[in-house]
Design a protein around this motif. Structure first.
Motif, PDB file in Angstrom:
ATOM      1  N   UNK A   5       0.831  -1.203   0.000  1.00  0.00           N
ATOM      2  CA  UNK A   5       0.000   0.000   0.000  1.00  0.00           C
ATOM      3  C   UNK A   5       0.867   1.255   0.000  1.00  0.00           C
ATOM      4  N   UNK A   6       1.904   1.284   0.838  1.00  0.00           N
ATOM      5  CA  UNK A   6       2.798   2.441   0.881  1.00  0.00           C
ATOM      6  C   UNK A   6       3.529   2.610  -0.441  1.00  0.00           C
ATOM      7  N   UNK A   7       3.985   1.497  -1.005  1.00  0.00           N
ATOM      8  CA  UNK A   7       4.664   1.567  -2.300  1.00  0.00           C
ATOM      9  C   UNK A   7       3.740   2.148  -3.365  1.00  0.00           C
ATOM     10  N   UNK A   8       2.494   1.682  -3.400  1.00  0.00           N
ATOM     11  CA  UNK A   8       1.560   2.138  -4.422  1.00  0.00           C
ATOM     12  C   UNK A   8       1.295   3.640  -4.291  1.00  0.00           C
ATOM     13  N   UNK A   9       1.172   4.123  -3.072  1.00  0.00           N
ATOM     14  CA  UNK A   9       0.953   5.559  -2.862  1.00  0.00           C
ATOM     15  C   UNK A   9       2.171   6.366  -3.322  1.00  0.00           C
ATOM     16  N   UNK A  10       3.369   5.869  -3.004  1.00  0.00           N
ATOM     17  CA  UNK A  10       4.583   6.651  -3.215  1.00  0.00           C
ATOM     18  C   UNK A  10       5.186   6.513  -4.605  1.00  0.00           C
ATOM     19  N   UNK A  65      -5.213  17.177 -10.592  1.00  0.00           N
ATOM     20  CA  UNK A  65      -3.767  16.965 -10.374  1.00  0.00           C
ATOM     21  C   UNK A  65      -3.420  17.040  -8.889  1.00  0.00           C
ATOM     22  N   UNK A  66      -2.689  16.031  -8.411  1.00  0.00           N
ATOM     23  CA  UNK A  66      -2.255  16.008  -7.030  1.00  0.00           C
ATOM     24  C   UNK A  66      -3.316  15.604  -6.032  1.00  0.00           C
ATOM     25  N   UNK A  67      -4.511  15.278  -6.526  1.00  0.00           N
ATOM     26  CA  UNK A  67      -5.604  14.900  -5.625  1.00  0.00           C
ATOM     27  C   UNK A  67      -5.322  13.553  -4.982  1.00  0.00           C
ATOM     28  N   UNK A  68      -5.437  13.491  -3.662  1.00  0.00           N
ATOM     29  CA  UNK A  68      -5.237  12.207  -2.982  1.00  0.00           C
ATOM     30  C   UNK A  68      -6.352  11.251  -3.395  1.00  0.00           C
ATOM     31  N   UNK A  69      -6.066   9.963  -3.656  1.00  0.00           N
ATOM     32  CA  UNK A  69      -4.747   9.327  -3.555  1.00  0.00           C
ATOM     33  C   UNK A  69      -4.038   9.262  -4.908  1.00  0.00           C
ATOM     34  N   UNK A 106       0.600  10.421 -10.189  1.00  0.00           N
ATOM     35  CA  UNK A 106      -0.151   9.672 -11.197  1.00  0.00           C
ATOM     36  C   UNK A 106      -0.256  10.484 -12.484  1.00  0.00           C
ATOM     37  N   UNK A 107       0.016   9.820 -13.602  1.00  0.00           N
ATOM     38  CA  UNK A 107      -0.139  10.432 -14.917  1.00  0.00           C
ATOM     39  C   UNK A 107      -1.174   9.635 -15.691  1.00  0.00           C
TER      40      UNK A 107
END
Length: 203
Positions: free
Chosen positions: A87-92, A106-110, A114-115
Motif C-alpha cells: 500500500x505504501x509503495x503504491x501511494x509513493x 492533479x495532485x488529488x489524494x490518492x 499519477x499520470x
C-alpha cells in the motif's frame, strides 16, 4: 537464455482460475479470489513483484479500484506488514494510468504521482522503457496485459493459479498471440493448492 531488450522489465501479474478465467461471469464477484489472496504465498508473490518496481501501469478500472482501497491499508490496525508495504509503495511510486476518460484533479489524494495517458499500452511502455527506473509492473489490469502480450512487450509473466473452476468469464490468453517461449523462474505452492508461478520470456 532470457535477455532483456532494455534495462527496464515489463512485469505483469494476474490471478487465474484453474480453468483459465481471470474473472467470474459477474466481474464484481471476487469471492473466488479472497480465500487465496490473503495467504502467505500470494502475499509473498506480490511483494516479490513490487519491490524491484518503480512504476505501476494500470488500466482505468483497476486504477480506480486500487487507489480507492490500498491507501486505506496504510496504518490500518491489524494489517499484514506485506499488505501495508504494498500500500505504501503504491501511494509513493510513479503510477501511469491508461484512460481516455479519466481526469482526476492533479495532485488529488490518492492520485499523487499519477499520470493519465490516452495512448496504446505498447507506446506507453516504449516511452517508459526509454526512461531510467526499475521494473514497470502491471497488476491485474487485464486489458493492459492483453495488449502488451499481443505486442510482445511482456518480459516477465507472473501468475497466481487458484484451484477452482469458474466455468465462465473472461480469459487472459486470447487466440492469435505471438508464438513465444517462456522459461519458469520460480514456483511456489500454497497450503490450499494455490500456485505462484513466474515466467520470463525467452528472447
Amino acid at each position: 537464455m532470457t535477455e532483456q531488450t532494455s534495462g527496464r522489465r515489463v512485469v505483469t501479474n494476474m490471478s487465474l482460475s484453474l480453468d483459465g478465467h481471470y474473472a467470474a461471469a459477474d466481474p464484481q464477484d471476487m469471492s473466488w479470489v479472497l480465500p487465496y489472496a490473503v495467504g502467505d504465498v500470494a502475499r509473498d508473490h506480490l511483494t516479490s513483484l513490487w519491490e524491484p518496481a518503480t512504476t505501476a501501469l494500470l488500466g482505468r478500472v483497476n486504477a480506480e479500484g486500487f487507489l480507492g482501497f490500498w491507501p486505506t491499508v496504510v496504518g490500518m490496525e491489524g494489517a499484514d506488514p506485506r499488505d501495508e508495504g504494498f500500500a505504501k509503495w503504491l501511494v509513493d511510486t510513479e503510477k501511469v494510468v491508461l484512460s481516455s476518460t479519466l481526469s482526476p484533479a492533479p495532485g488529488e489524494a490518492p492520485w499523487e504521482r499519477t499520470t493519465v495517458i490516452d495512448k496504446p499500452a505498447a507506446e506507453v511502455v516504449a516511452d517508459l522503457r526509454a526512461a531510467d527506473g526499475g521494473d514497470i509492473v502491471v497488476f491485474s489490469s487485464a486489458s493492459v496485459i492483453k495488449a502488451l502480450l499481443a505486442a510482445g512487450e511482456v518480459d516477465r509473466l507472473a501468475l497466481m493459479i487458484f484451484p477452482i473452476f469458474l466455468g465462465d468469464g473472461p480469459r487472459l490468453f486470447d487466440d492469435g498471440l505471438p508464438a513465444e517461449r517462456w522459461t519458469l523462474v520460480s514456483r511456489t505452492a500454497g497450503e490450499h493448492g494455490e500456485l505462484a508461478l513466474v515466467y520470463d520470456r525467452v528472447r
